[in-house]
Every structure is written in structure tokens, then in C-alpha cells.
Design a protein around this motif. Structure first.
Motif, PDB file in Angstrom:
ATOM      1  N   LYS A   1     -12.064   5.572  -2.803  1.00 31.66           N
ATOM      2  CA  LYS A   1     -11.634   4.411  -2.412  1.00 31.66           C
ATOM      3  C   LYS A   1     -11.550   4.022  -0.952  1.00 31.66           C
ATOM      4  CE  LYS A   1     -10.184   2.652  -6.639  1.00 31.66           C
ATOM      5  NZ  LYS A   1     -10.894   1.507  -7.187  1.00 31.66           N
ATOM      6  N   LEU A   2     -11.323   5.118   0.007  1.00 32.90           N
ATOM      7  CA  LEU A   2     -11.129   4.809   1.285  1.00 32.90           C
ATOM      8  C   LEU A   2     -12.394   5.623   2.067  1.00 32.90           C
ATOM      9  CD1 LEU A   2      -7.551   5.847   1.755  1.00 32.90           C
ATOM     10  CD2 LEU A   2      -8.402   3.652   1.119  1.00 32.90           C
ATOM     11  N   ASP A   3     -13.402   6.294   1.331  1.00 26.37           N
ATOM     12  CA  ASP A   3     -14.453   6.996   1.974  1.00 26.37           C
ATOM     13  C   ASP A   3     -13.878   7.917   2.903  1.00 26.37           C
ATOM     14  OD1 ASP A   3     -16.835   7.985   2.317  1.00 26.37           O
ATOM     15  OD2 ASP A   3     -17.617   6.424   3.828  1.00 26.37           O
TER      16      ASP A   3
ATOM     17  N   ARG B   1      -7.214   3.094   7.172  1.00 22.76           N
ATOM     18  CA  ARG B   1      -8.134   2.795   6.180  1.00 22.76           C
ATOM     19  C   ARG B   1      -7.633   2.171   4.995  1.00 22.76           C
ATOM     20  NH1 ARG B   1     -13.444   6.592   5.942  1.00 22.76           N
ATOM     21  NH2 ARG B   1     -13.716   6.820   8.239  1.00 22.76           N
TER      22      ARG B   1
ATOM     23  N   ASP C   1      -6.245  -1.175   5.742  1.00 29.05           N
ATOM     24  CA  ASP C   1      -7.180  -2.214   5.860  1.00 29.05           C
ATOM     25  C   ASP C   1      -8.260  -2.377   4.782  1.00 29.05           C
ATOM     26  OD1 ASP C   1      -6.519  -2.635   8.739  1.00 29.05           O
ATOM     27  OD2 ASP C   1      -7.921  -1.276   9.558  1.00 29.05           O
ATOM     28  N   CYS C   2      -8.229  -1.889   3.777  1.00 27.09           N
ATOM     29  CA  CYS C   2      -9.048  -1.686   2.630  1.00 27.09           C
ATOM     30  C   CYS C   2      -8.637  -2.965   1.772  1.00 27.09           C
ATOM     31  CB  CYS C   2      -9.016  -0.387   1.752  1.00 27.09           C
ATOM     32  SG  CYS C   2      -7.669  -0.161   0.387  1.00 27.09           S
ATOM     33  N   ASP C   3      -9.445  -3.366   0.747  1.00 29.87           N
ATOM     34  CA  ASP C   3      -9.348  -4.347  -0.280  1.00 29.87           C
ATOM     35  C   ASP C   3      -7.917  -4.223  -1.023  1.00 29.87           C
ATOM     36  OD1 ASP C   3      -9.621  -5.927  -2.401  1.00 29.87           O
ATOM     37  OD2 ASP C   3     -11.148  -4.896  -3.380  1.00 29.87           O
TER      38      ASP C   3
ATOM     39  N   LYS D   1       0.922  -1.092   0.113  1.00 31.94           N
ATOM     40  CA  LYS D   1       0.161   0.002  -0.001  1.00 31.94           C
ATOM     41  C   LYS D   1       1.042   1.283   0.117  1.00 31.94           C
ATOM     42  CE  LYS D   1      -4.035  -2.299   1.006  1.00 31.94           C
ATOM     43  NZ  LYS D   1      -5.274  -2.011   0.122  1.00 31.94           N
TER      44      LYS D   1
END
Length: 325
Positions: free
Chosen positions: A289-291, A227, A230-232, A170
Motif C-alpha cells: 500500500k505504501l511502497d 507516506r 499522504d496515501c489514498d 490513518k
């Protein structure tokens, strides 16, 4: 919480790293904080030392380290110009060798690893605001290149480990961030202005103060990093993390004087070489992507930061380098 993770935070005793460690410890994870205290303070992590799920390792990430972890946040690198220019070769080694060493751990442990990159990869931008697709305008042989190019090479290494070895990566590009626990002598505008204002000292403006920056409060920034981690897994970045609201340096100085009630006057000095004239993130991707977008306004963030500066004992903070005003 369903799953306790073993998480390594390099640069974990720094301004952002210590706050990230707190968030992760409070969430119940096993946190390993690794730092060599070049620009950080042991006091930043003091309250965490009694937690059973927190451990500290004093180590320089330019040297290999063998740990068993599930996730790594790579935050190790001096980030203020006065600090990273003090020993430029060491700065480049920290970005490059540090990336190689954490990626090596990630490859061996099959851990997910997040690189704290920087808006400095855009250099002095010719596009405004800066989207992630912009490739930058960086001077590779200037006094800031040790940091700018070091971080660019780190991104290259992350992408190549991902493509060649399928390491889960990431990448976040961090724009100007401020808040409690900034080092008082880091030479950045927010800490310089507050330190000068609360002592009624002259406030140093470089150039005419018309250059712009976008200031993101620490809590918002750390939330975005978590975030992103932890995201996809299919979204690896890079993604801009920062506040899209732009202020001139003079406006910032005027706000600091207002909120401190200072009697300070402004003094002007020449603009440093290669200092970017504009810096503003395009955060469309982070929203999608992360809101995520920043929640804390500059006024509230500055007041909290000023309050912290008023309550610390400056004698407990040594300037990491001679390069401070």
C-alpha cells in the motif's frame, strides 16, 4: 510544492516527533508542535524555533485544545516501559483522552488524523511474525497494560470516529525504533546498551538475552508515517511499520560493544513481567500500500546513533522518572 498544509504534531518534541516536525517544516508546511516535555527535550526542537513556519505550544493533550489544522499526527504518549509505568494512570489518560481530543479537532476541522499506535497492541504474540489481522495476546491487568490497552482503546476510538462521524483516519503500528535523539534515559535496550558501553559499564541483559526484537531506524519510520498520511484516503490501516529483520537482544548488545570498542561485560537480570519474547512485523501490507520497506541496515543505524550519543552532553538530559538503570 503545490499545497501548504497546517499540520499539528502532538508529542512533537519527542524522539520521533521532532524528526517528523523537521521533515514537515523542510517541506514548507505550517507546523504546530505540541508537547508537555514529560519525556521529551526542548533541545530536540531548538533549531526549528527560528523557522517562520514552525510554532511550539507547551500543552498536555489530555486537556482539550482548539486549533485550526488540515492534518494531525498524534504521537503524544510515553513509549518506554520505565516511563509509561512511572505514572500508569496518566499513560492511559494520554492515550485515551489524547485520542478523544485530537479526534475532536479532526471532526471539527475536517482534518485527516494519523494515530501512532504500537506493536504492543499484539502483547506477547502467539503468532510470528505479526500481521495486522492478529488480534493480540495482551494481559489487561498487568504492569504494561496502561500502554498496551491505552493504545488499543485509542485505535477503537479512531475507528468509531471514522465509522460514526466520517473522520479521515490513518493508523500505523510502530515496532521498535531507534536513532539519534532517543532519550539517553528512556530505558530501552538500544539507548541503555549504548550509554553503558561508551562508559565501559556492565551491560544489562534481561533473562538470557534470547528474546528477539526488530529494530527500525528513525528515518525509515518517519518516511513510512508521511507516506501513510499522504496515501489514498481509502486505506486507513492499521498498517505495521518496522523492520522485519529479527535480532536477539544478546546479538544487539554484542554489536554495540563491537562498534563502541567498549570493555563492558554482560550482567543478567530477571526478565520483566509480561515482556514479549518475540517481536517481528509482517510488513507485506506496507510494501503493497505504501511502497515502503526499511532501507537502513542495523549496522549503519547503530553507528549513527552511537556517534550522536558520543557528541551529546549527558548532563543536559535528566531522567524523566526514577526508573532508569
Amino acid at each position: 510544492m503545490s499545497h501548504i498544509k497546517r499540520i499539528l504534531v502532538t508529542g512533537g518534541a519527542g524522539f520521533l516527533g521532532s524528526h517528523l516536525c523537521e521533515r514537515l517544516v523542510e517541506a514548507g508546511h505550517d507546523v504546530i508542535c505540541l508537547d508537555n516535555f514529560f519525556t521529551s527535550q526542548k533541545s530536540n526542537i531548538e533549531r526549528l524555533l527560528d523557522f517562520h513556519n514552525f510554532e511550539f505550544i507547551r500543552h498536555d493533550i489530555t486537556m482539550p485544545v482548539w486549533l485550526e489544522v488540515d492534518e494531525i499526527y498524534n504521537l503524544a504518549c510515553p513509549a518506554a516501559p520505565g516511563h509509561y509505568q512511572y505514572n500508569p494512570i496518566k499513560t492511559t489518560k494520554t492515550s485515551v483522552m489524547g485520542a478523544i481530543n485530537v479526534l475532536g479537532i479532526a471532526k471539527r476541522c475536517r482534518a485527516r488524523v494519523l494515530q501512532a499506535s504500537t506493536s504492543e497492541v499484539y502483547g506477547d504474540p502467539e503468532i510470528h511474525p505479526q500481521p495486522e489481522s492478529y488480534r493480540g495476546n495482551v494481559n489487561p491487568i498487568g504492569p504494561r497494560a496502561c500502554y498496551d490497552e491505552g493504545k488499543r482503546v485509542a485505535e477503537t476510538l479512531f475507528m468509531d470516529y471514522h465509522r460514526s462521524n466520517r473522520v479521515e483516519i490513518k493508523i500505523v503500528r510502530i515496532f521498535n525504533t531507534y536513532g539519534p535523539r532517543m532519550h539517553p534515559y528512556d530505558g530501552r535496550v538500544v539507548s541503555n546498551f549504548i550509554r553503558q558501553a561508551i562508559n565501559d559499564e556492565p551491560i544489562t541483559l534481561y533473562g538470557d538475552g534470547s528474546q528477539t526484537r526488530s529494530f527500525c531506524y528513525r528515518d525509515d519510520l518517519v518516511e513510512a508515517m508521511i507516506r501513510m498520511m499522504d496515501c489514498d484516503g481509502s486505506f486507513i490501516g492499521p498498517v505495521n511499520i518496522g523492520n522485519p529483520h529479527e535480532f536477539t537482544i544478546r546479538q544487539l548488545a554484542e554489536l554495540v560493544v563491537k562498534y563502541t570498542g567498549s570493555k563492558s561485560k554482560f550482567v543478567h537480570k530477571p526478565l520483566p513481567e509480561d515482556d514479549p519474547l518475540q517481536r517481528q512485523p509482517d510488513i507485506t501490507l506496507a510494501k503493497e500500500k505504501l511502497d515502503w520497506e526499511p532501507k537502513i541496515e542495523l549496522e549503519a543505524g547503530l553507528k549513527a546513533t552511537i556517534e550522536w550519543f558520543r557528541n551529546i552532553d549527558m548532563s543536559h538530559y535528566r531522567a524523566p522518572t526514577p526508573n532508569h538503570d
